[in-house]
Design a protein around this motif. Sequence first.
Motif, short mmCIF file in Angstrom:
data_model
loop_
_atom_site.label_atom_id
_atom_site.label_comp_id
_atom_site.label_asym_id
_atom_site.label_seq_id
_atom_site.Cartn_x
_atom_site.Cartn_y
_atom_site.Cartn_z
N PHE A 85 -11.17 -6.88 -7.24
CA PHE A 85 -10.32 -5.84 -7.82
C PHE A 85 -10.39 -4.54 -7.04
O PHE A 85 -9.43 -3.76 -7.02
CB PHE A 85 -10.70 -5.62 -9.28
N ILE A 86 -11.51 -4.29 -6.39
CA ILE A 86 -11.61 -3.12 -5.52
C ILE A 86 -10.61 -3.23 -4.37
O ILE A 86 -9.95 -2.25 -4.00
CB ILE A 86 -13.06 -2.95 -5.00
N LEU A 87 -10.49 -4.42 -3.81
CA LEU A 87 -9.53 -4.62 -2.72
C LEU A 87 -8.10 -4.40 -3.20
O LEU A 87 -7.26 -3.86 -2.47
CB LEU A 87 -9.69 -6.02 -2.14
N LEU A 88 -7.79 -4.81 -4.42
CA LEU A 88 -6.45 -4.58 -4.95
C LEU A 88 -6.16 -3.08 -5.07
O LEU A 88 -5.06 -2.62 -4.71
CB LEU A 88 -6.31 -5.26 -6.32
N TYR A 89 -7.13 -2.34 -5.56
CA TYR A 89 -6.93 -0.89 -5.69
C TYR A 89 -6.89 -0.21 -4.31
O TYR A 89 -6.14 0.76 -4.12
CB TYR A 89 -8.04 -0.28 -6.54
N LEU A 90 -7.68 -0.70 -3.37
CA LEU A 90 -7.63 -0.11 -2.03
C LEU A 90 -6.25 -0.28 -1.41
O LEU A 90 -5.74 0.63 -0.75
CB LEU A 90 -8.70 -0.76 -1.14
N ALA A 91 -5.64 -1.43 -1.62
CA ALA A 91 -4.28 -1.64 -1.10
C ALA A 91 -3.29 -0.71 -1.78
O ALA A 91 -2.36 -0.18 -1.14
CB ALA A 91 -3.87 -3.10 -1.31
N ALA A 92 -3.46 -0.48 -3.09
CA ALA A 92 -2.55 0.41 -3.80
C ALA A 92 -2.75 1.87 -3.38
O ALA A 92 -1.78 2.65 -3.33
CB ALA A 92 -2.75 0.27 -5.30
N LEU A 93 -3.97 2.26 -3.08
CA LEU A 93 -4.24 3.64 -2.68
C LEU A 93 -3.58 4.00 -1.35
O LEU A 93 -3.33 5.19 -1.09
CB LEU A 93 -5.74 3.88 -2.60
N GLN A 94 -3.33 3.01 -0.50
CA GLN A 94 -2.70 3.29 0.78
C GLN A 94 -1.25 3.76 0.62
O GLN A 94 -0.69 4.36 1.54
CB GLN A 94 -2.73 2.04 1.67
N ASN A 95 -0.64 3.48 -0.54
CA ASN A 95 0.76 3.86 -0.76
C ASN A 95 0.92 5.26 -1.32
O ASN A 95 2.06 5.71 -1.51
CB ASN A 95 1.41 2.86 -1.71
N ILE A 96 -0.19 5.94 -1.62
CA ILE A 96 -0.11 7.32 -2.13
C ILE A 96 -0.08 8.28 -0.94
O ILE A 96 -1.02 8.29 -0.14
CB ILE A 96 -1.30 7.63 -3.05
#
Length: 336
Positions: free
Chosen positions: A216-227
């Motif tokens: 789940f950390i990897l999922l959030y890391l991918a989402a953070l790149q879009n901010i």
Amino acid sequence: MSLRSSDGGPEAGSPAAGSPAPGTVAAGMPVGRTADQRLAPRKRKNFLGRQPLGLLFSAPYVIYVLAVLAYPLGYAVYISFHDFFFTAPRVKVDRPFVGLDNYITVLSDPAVQRSFANIGVFLVINVPLTVGLSLVLANALNRVTRLRTFFRVSYYVPYVTASVAVVGVWLFLFQQNGLVNALLGPLAPDPSWLTNSWLAMPTVALYVTWKQLGFFILLYLAALQNIPDELYESASVDGGNKWVQFWNITVPGVRSASVLVTLLATITGANLFTEPYLLTGGGGPDGASTSPVFLMYQKGILQGNPDVAAALGVVLVIGVLLIALIQKRLVGGKED
């Protein structure tokens, strides 16, 4: 009255030479269509969509979903409404329709009721911890400049490690004479963590949270790149501290990822089987860590009642869908 002008040309407002008179239709021209529509080539409807080649690429996964998910689920629904039992291959026996008898048996079973209560305790502990910790750790790892790859791999290693190997470490930590009780001393619970009817399921929930956190950390890391970084820079210029930036920029920016993490954590918890089976010796003590999936295994395989087990599985699927819908409404907000 003549329709021709004095110079021999057509009268103003009269039809041009060679054009059909008002109220008439030229040969081969359908009524009710404009000139542009008549000249444009007729488009044929493509029932395969705009990109038919996409169906070819998605066909393997569609076949997988139908064969591994859809067909077993449909067959389980069929079994749940019949007096079903296992037989030797190619042996034909009568399996009469029993209606809702299997569902009544499931819902009136105290063991089933307790298993759903256990899963409720598990989800209340596991899902908030999973969402909160994975988001906070992903945000911290996203700001790390040194040893970033090392830390990311460190969090992901427990997820890819076999549960049988990791369970041995947790048994060493939380057994009666384990390291955790040695550190707690007189504060250690008695009975110990995994043999205590009140602490067994919370301990299993902590273990599952720790083990699956890396994914789940990897999922959030991918989402953070879009901010965009400009949002954080603007907030910093306006005097917003790290907490203000996290709550007003990061959390809304990863809302879609939060919906996904919540749904996946819920589905994983509802299908809990391996962890209580290994940590508590099969749902102990006295069923305090039994899950519905473990009861399906007991009733369907060990006790030879696949019809009851199928009914339990259908009830579990319906329950998970309802919980997932509620979570999407609460976490997803007005997003589609």
